[in-house]
Design a protein around this motif. Sequence first.
Motif, PDB file in Angstrom:
ATOM      1  N   TYR A  37      52.529  10.881  -3.322  1.00  0.00           N
ATOM      2  CA  TYR A  37      51.772  10.988  -2.082  1.00  0.00           C
ATOM      3  C   TYR A  37      52.635  11.684  -1.035  1.00  0.00           C
ATOM      4  O   TYR A  37      53.776  11.262  -0.779  1.00  0.00           O
TER       5      TYR A  37
ATOM      6  N   ILE B 102      58.783   0.944  -1.833  1.00  0.00           N
ATOM      7  CA  ILE B 102      58.416   2.351  -1.671  1.00  0.00           C
ATOM      8  C   ILE B 102      59.577   3.222  -2.142  1.00  0.00           C
ATOM      9  O   ILE B 102      60.712   3.026  -1.739  1.00  0.00           O
TER      10      ILE B 102
ATOM     11  N   ASP C 135      53.417   2.019  -9.525  1.00  0.00           N
ATOM     12  CA  ASP C 135      52.291   1.418 -10.247  1.00  0.00           C
ATOM     13  C   ASP C 135      51.398   2.443 -10.941  1.00  0.00           C
ATOM     14  O   ASP C 135      50.824   2.163 -11.990  1.00  0.00           O
ATOM     15  N   ASN C 136      51.288   3.633 -10.376  1.00  0.00           N
ATOM     16  CA  ASN C 136      50.375   4.611 -10.968  1.00  0.00           C
ATOM     17  C   ASN C 136      51.004   5.982 -11.242  1.00  0.00           C
ATOM     18  O   ASN C 136      50.334   6.877 -11.741  1.00  0.00           O
TER      19      ASN C 136
ATOM     20  N   ASN D  28      56.056  10.018  -1.525  1.00  0.00           N
ATOM     21  CA  ASN D  28      56.139   8.593  -1.801  1.00  0.00           C
ATOM     22  C   ASN D  28      55.623   8.465  -3.223  1.00  0.00           C
ATOM     23  O   ASN D  28      54.458   8.752  -3.489  1.00  0.00           O
ATOM     24  N   TRP D  29      56.488   8.044  -4.141  1.00  0.00           N
ATOM     25  CA  TRP D  29      56.102   7.968  -5.538  1.00  0.00           C
ATOM     26  C   TRP D  29      55.631   6.561  -5.867  1.00  0.00           C
ATOM     27  O   TRP D  29      56.338   5.580  -5.619  1.00  0.00           O
ATOM     28  N   GLY D  30      54.432   6.460  -6.420  1.00  0.00           N
ATOM     29  CA  GLY D  30      53.844   5.170  -6.745  1.00  0.00           C
ATOM     30  C   GLY D  30      54.289   4.680  -8.111  1.00  0.00           C
ATOM     31  O   GLY D  30      53.901   5.236  -9.132  1.00  0.00           O
TER      32      GLY D  30
ATOM     33  N   GLU E 187      51.705   8.319  -9.244  1.00  0.00           N
ATOM     34  CA  GLU E 187      51.198   9.369  -8.356  1.00  0.00           C
ATOM     35  C   GLU E 187      52.204   9.658  -7.236  1.00  0.00           C
ATOM     36  O   GLU E 187      52.930   8.769  -6.805  1.00  0.00           O
TER      37      GLU E 187
END
Length: 138
Positions: free
Chosen positions: A117, A95, A112-113, A108-110, A115
């Motif tokens: 959050y 995370i 994988d995508n 929270n930066w993804g 995005e």
Amino acid sequence: MFERLDEFIEEESDEMLVTGGWGDDKIQELEKEINLQFREELKEFVRKYGLLMGYGVEIRACGRNGKSQMVEDTLSLREDGLENKYIVIMNNDEIKYCMDNETGKIVNWGLDNGEAYPEADDLETFIMDQLEEARDNW
């Protein structure tokens, strides 16, 4: 600024490590490295704490050796698509928590995508939530 955090550090001093902060010269150096002027609350965190650890939570803005995990993580994640407005404040491998330097909100930066959050409305709330949850699960 950071009154709740100061109280927590004092009350939990046996479990907390704070390396001490840095002056404005070092802050300007860090800002230059990532080409972004920090929000005032992040500057204040670097000034007051530098590096903060407790109950397994690590916020490593800048350690005693002058190196900044925050800057290193930010630059690394930019290569993976992290927008320039974000600064990585906590990276626990899976995370990536980042401060939106425009709004002060924590996301929270993804990886994988790409995005973002929402996690917290501000830096102190985020740090306190992390520390209190970690302490309660210690």
